[in-house]
Enzyme design. Structure first.
Site, short mmCIF file in Angstrom:
data_model
loop_
_atom_site.label_atom_id
_atom_site.label_comp_id
_atom_site.label_asym_id
_atom_site.label_seq_id
_atom_site.Cartn_x
_atom_site.Cartn_y
_atom_site.Cartn_z
N GLU A 40 -6.56 0.07 -3.65
CA GLU A 40 -5.13 0.24 -3.40
C GLU A 40 -4.50 1.31 -4.26
O GLU A 40 -3.56 1.99 -3.84
CB GLU A 40 -4.39 -1.09 -3.64
CG GLU A 40 -4.78 -2.22 -2.70
CD GLU A 40 -4.09 -2.10 -1.35
OE1 GLU A 40 -2.93 -1.68 -1.30
OE2 GLU A 40 -4.73 -2.43 -0.34
N ASP A 97 4.24 4.87 6.19
CA ASP A 97 3.46 4.08 7.14
C ASP A 97 4.35 3.23 8.04
O ASP A 97 3.84 2.35 8.75
CB ASP A 97 2.47 3.18 6.39
CG ASP A 97 3.15 2.14 5.52
OD1 ASP A 97 4.38 2.22 5.33
OD2 ASP A 97 2.45 1.24 5.01
N THR A 110 6.92 0.65 -0.38
CA THR A 110 5.76 -0.12 -0.80
C THR A 110 5.79 -0.18 -2.32
O THR A 110 6.00 0.85 -2.97
CB THR A 110 4.46 0.55 -0.33
OG1 THR A 110 4.43 0.57 1.09
CG2 THR A 110 3.25 -0.17 -0.87
#
Length: 279
Positions: free
Chosen positions: A64, A82, A87
């Site tokens: 990640e 995305d 995020t």
């Protein structure tokens, strides 16, 4: 940390997933089954053993965040393009998928008046979209400030466990899997969530069950995990952002091929061509 947007390989390095928070609650009602077939990993420590859990956090962070330092990610935040908004944090909580909202709500329940509490109305509005309405321009900076608070760090840990880690470990035990299998489940839920779509963890596990039985159903653990990883690779290739399957091919599959069903150290693996080691 994740690579900047200018990195041409970035889309392959980003691991995202839809979130179904109710999954944790639904699994909590499922009784653990004693394997009907003796598992080779009966004596393994579970993934929730503190030492094994630390390994799991590092393995996920290598994929990640391209780093084993998972605790450095509490303050991480960006829009990675995305379609899921911001995020952030140790597991990639998203403003567009509901888990960031739940996290900030938990933090506010514990610490009223915190620096992120004022964003709760905006997080409710942008849930399900990539919008930054009501968040810009100060939300990223306030997130990083909140990340210095141990209470916010603990809230991130607790939501990670409730939504992702604990359900994966419990389902793995229900299926009679050892530490590696529980980790394979955890990594899949982190990336894919457990919704109703064909690439969710639930669907990946279903595809695997069509090919092999887990130990709890009398099957061979290695054969079942190979089937699960095959199904996981198929799911990853359905979305461009997940199409680099090295976190399976040169990580989990390597451990499985080595017969390391208990996820014992030392561990050596690669993700996206970068090498890692845990002694």
């Amino acid at each position: 940390m994740r690579h900047p947007s200018s990195d041409p390989t970035r889309s392959a390095r980003i691991s995202r997933r839809t979130v179904l928070v109710a999954f944790g609650a639904s699994l909590a009602a499922v009784p653990l089954l004693r394997p009907s077939h003796a598992s080779a990993t009966a004596d393994c420590a579970g993934l929730d053993d503190p030492a094994k859990k630390e390994i799991a956090m590092k393995l996920v962070s290598s994929a990640e965040n391209s780093s084993l330092d998972w605790k450095a990610q509490y303050q991480y935040i960006e829009d990675i393009g995305d379609g899921r908004g911001y995020t952030a944090g140790i597991i990639g909580f998203c403003s567009g998928t509901g888990d960031m909202l739940d996290l900030v709500q938990l933090y506010t329940d514990r610490e009223p008046g915190n620096v992120l509490a004022k964003y709760l109305p905006a997080l409710r509005e942008v849930n399900g979209s990539d919008s930054h309405d009501g968040l810009d321009p100060d939300f990223p900076g306030d997130w990083r400030r909140a990340a210095q608070d141990s209470a916010f760090q603990q809230a991130q840990n607790d939501e990670r466990d409730r939504v992702y880690f604990n359900p994966a470990v419990q389902q793995g035990r229900t299926d009679g899997l050892g530490t590696l299998g529980q980790f394979a489940y955890y990594d899949a839920i982190v990336m894919h969530g457990n919704g109703d779509d064909p690439t969710s963890f639930r669907s990946i596990r279903g595809r695997a069950l069509n090919s092999a039985k887990p130990p709890a159903q009398g099957g061979d653990e290695t054969a079942y995990l190979n089937a699960f990883l095959d199904a996981r690779v198929w799911a990853m290739k359905q979305e461009e952002a997940h199409s680099d399957t090295s976190r399976v091919d040169t990580e989990q599959r390597v451990f499985l091929d080595n017969g390391n069903l208990c996820l014992d150290t030392p561990l050596d693996w690669q993700v996206y061509g970068d090498g890692y080691h845990i002694g």
